[in-house]
Design a protein around this motif. Sequence first.
Motif, mmCIF file in Angstrom:
data_model
loop_
_atom_site.group_PDB
_atom_site.id
_atom_site.type_symbol
_atom_site.label_atom_id
_atom_site.label_comp_id
_atom_site.label_asym_id
_atom_site.label_seq_id
_atom_site.Cartn_x
_atom_site.Cartn_y
_atom_site.Cartn_z
ATOM 1 N N SER A 284 -27.203 6.178 -14.652
ATOM 2 C CA SER A 284 -28.033 6.304 -13.452
ATOM 3 C C SER A 284 -28.181 7.762 -13.056
ATOM 4 C CB SER A 284 -27.405 5.517 -12.298
ATOM 5 O OG SER A 284 -26.200 6.139 -11.875
ATOM 6 N N PHE A 285 -29.175 8.029 -12.225
ATOM 7 C CA PHE A 285 -29.430 9.399 -11.760
ATOM 8 C C PHE A 285 -28.215 9.958 -11.022
ATOM 9 C CE2 PHE A 285 -30.922 12.210 -8.321
ATOM 10 C CZ PHE A 285 -31.512 13.207 -9.080
ATOM 11 N N SER A 286 -27.621 9.176 -10.114
ATOM 12 C CA SER A 286 -26.488 9.660 -9.304
ATOM 13 C C SER A 286 -25.267 9.947 -10.169
ATOM 14 C CB SER A 286 -26.128 8.642 -8.219
ATOM 15 O OG SER A 286 -25.771 7.394 -8.798
ATOM 16 N N THR A 287 -25.015 9.102 -11.166
ATOM 17 C CA THR A 287 -23.874 9.334 -12.063
ATOM 18 C C THR A 287 -24.091 10.594 -12.895
ATOM 19 O OG1 THR A 287 -23.412 6.970 -12.219
ATOM 20 C CG2 THR A 287 -22.511 8.372 -13.959
ATOM 21 N N PHE A 288 -25.308 10.774 -13.384
ATOM 22 C CA PHE A 288 -25.643 11.957 -14.182
ATOM 23 C C PHE A 288 -25.429 13.234 -13.374
ATOM 24 C CE2 PHE A 288 -28.646 15.202 -15.567
ATOM 25 C CZ PHE A 288 -28.435 15.250 -16.928
ATOM 26 N N ILE A 289 -25.906 13.244 -12.131
ATOM 27 C CA ILE A 289 -25.761 14.427 -11.273
ATOM 28 C C ILE A 289 -24.290 14.715 -11.001
ATOM 29 C CG2 ILE A 289 -26.211 15.364 -8.973
ATOM 30 C CD1 ILE A 289 -28.633 15.399 -10.843
ATOM 31 N N SER A 290 -23.521 13.671 -10.706
ATOM 32 C CA SER A 290 -22.091 13.864 -10.430
ATOM 33 C C SER A 290 -21.375 14.449 -11.639
ATOM 34 C CB SER A 290 -21.444 12.526 -10.049
ATOM 35 O OG SER A 290 -21.946 12.046 -8.820
ATOM 36 N N LEU A 291 -21.664 13.910 -12.817
ATOM 37 C CA LEU A 291 -21.016 14.408 -14.034
ATOM 38 C C LEU A 291 -21.364 15.869 -14.301
ATOM 39 C CD1 LEU A 291 -21.421 11.344 -16.433
ATOM 40 C CD2 LEU A 291 -19.259 12.377 -15.721
ATOM 41 N N LYS A 292 -22.640 16.207 -14.112
ATOM 42 C CA LYS A 292 -23.060 17.578 -14.353
ATOM 43 C C LYS A 292 -22.417 18.538 -13.353
ATOM 44 C CE LYS A 292 -25.295 17.446 -18.062
ATOM 45 N NZ LYS A 292 -24.744 18.176 -19.204
ATOM 46 N N LYS A 293 -22.384 18.163 -12.100
ATOM 47 C CA LYS A 293 -21.800 19.040 -11.087
ATOM 48 C C LYS A 293 -20.307 19.244 -11.333
ATOM 49 C CE LYS A 293 -25.114 18.457 -7.294
ATOM 50 N NZ LYS A 293 -25.383 19.871 -7.024
ATOM 51 N N ILE A 294 -19.617 18.215 -11.803
ATOM 52 C CA ILE A 294 -18.201 18.366 -12.127
ATOM 53 C C ILE A 294 -18.049 19.289 -13.336
ATOM 54 C CG2 ILE A 294 -16.136 17.168 -12.944
ATOM 55 C CD1 ILE A 294 -16.844 16.786 -9.940
ATOM 56 N N GLU A 295 -18.923 19.137 -14.319
ATOM 57 C CA GLU A 295 -18.892 20.014 -15.499
ATOM 58 C C GLU A 295 -19.104 21.467 -15.096
ATOM 59 O OE1 GLU A 295 -22.025 20.949 -19.042
ATOM 60 O OE2 GLU A 295 -21.537 18.831 -18.730
#
Length: 346
Positions: A284-295
């Motif tokens: 999902s969009f929200s999961t993708f954003i969270s993963l990228k921001k953590i990276e």
Amino acid sequence: MKTSYMNLNKILDLKKWNNLQDSLAIVTKLAIITVDYKGVPITHHSGIRPFCKTMRGDPNMAKLCEKCDARGGLEAVRTNTPYIYLCHWNIVDIAVPIIVDDKYVGAIMAGEVRIADSEEQQLLEQMLTVPTKGLAQVYNKEEIKRLYDSIPTLSYSEIKEAAQMLYSLCNYIVEEAMNKNLILEVYEKMTPLKENSSMDDFSTGYSLDNIQHIKRELANTVTNAYVKTTLNDHLVCKNTTLQPAFDYIFKNKGEKFSQQKIADLCHISTGYFSRLFVKETGMSFSTFISLKKIEWSKQLLEKTDLPIAQISDELGFNEPGYYIKTFKRYENVTPSVYRKYYQEKL
């Protein structure tokens, strides 16, 4: 444009700029000072190295330093780009020109670092050549040698990125100031001032309206200077409809992304965007954003000494507690523990 606008005091709020300059010196690991078009400092010297402070305190050595500054500044003006060079001590300095209406009004002078790779050092021009004997008489003093050895080293790529960050930030601030000044001039000509109003009231209101935008731009500039994106960050989407979304996300890492806004960039509905996004990324969009921001935050934890709260703010999390909770969900440790573990491995 009014000639008074050529004064840097009209462009920069010096009190705020001094504070920002101090922060930039910490983040970039560069010493920074801002000078007017005559080379006269208009700010204090942020992060000055003890070695350089000692050299500039010596009348004879100070003349050599000033010659290097002058020549470096002229090269920056000539090319209208940040100019990276070596001083007579083989210390790296950077001149970032401040240009308004094609006129040179001052510069940000940064540097006072050494370059880690001797081969990369050869890529830079030495502004001033001094007989080795003259420098040796100074350097051979034990205390001077110790101060010289304490100067931090950076890679050439780190220096170039820091120079570009300062240049981008400088251009942005100048552009904002010019727009503000133009509005004030139009206001003066078109609207008679009322008895109980003043231009200061108008100016203050305009500045407050832009403060969040400036903060976001600065956050992106600082973050992009340290966050290395992978090849996957800039892949060409299988579905080209989504390309504007990915381009925007990776260019604006510090923003709080709204799916509606990102879908609008692609000129499609949020429902259709959501289906395409899952098909493209597998999440999902929200999961993708969270993963990228953590990276991205992991890279800031590894490469900087920024406080956890500042990293949270610069990457657009609602508040530090939420960032820590999200980080732990994906990494099984808190950001501070991750940083400590990474530093212990070095």
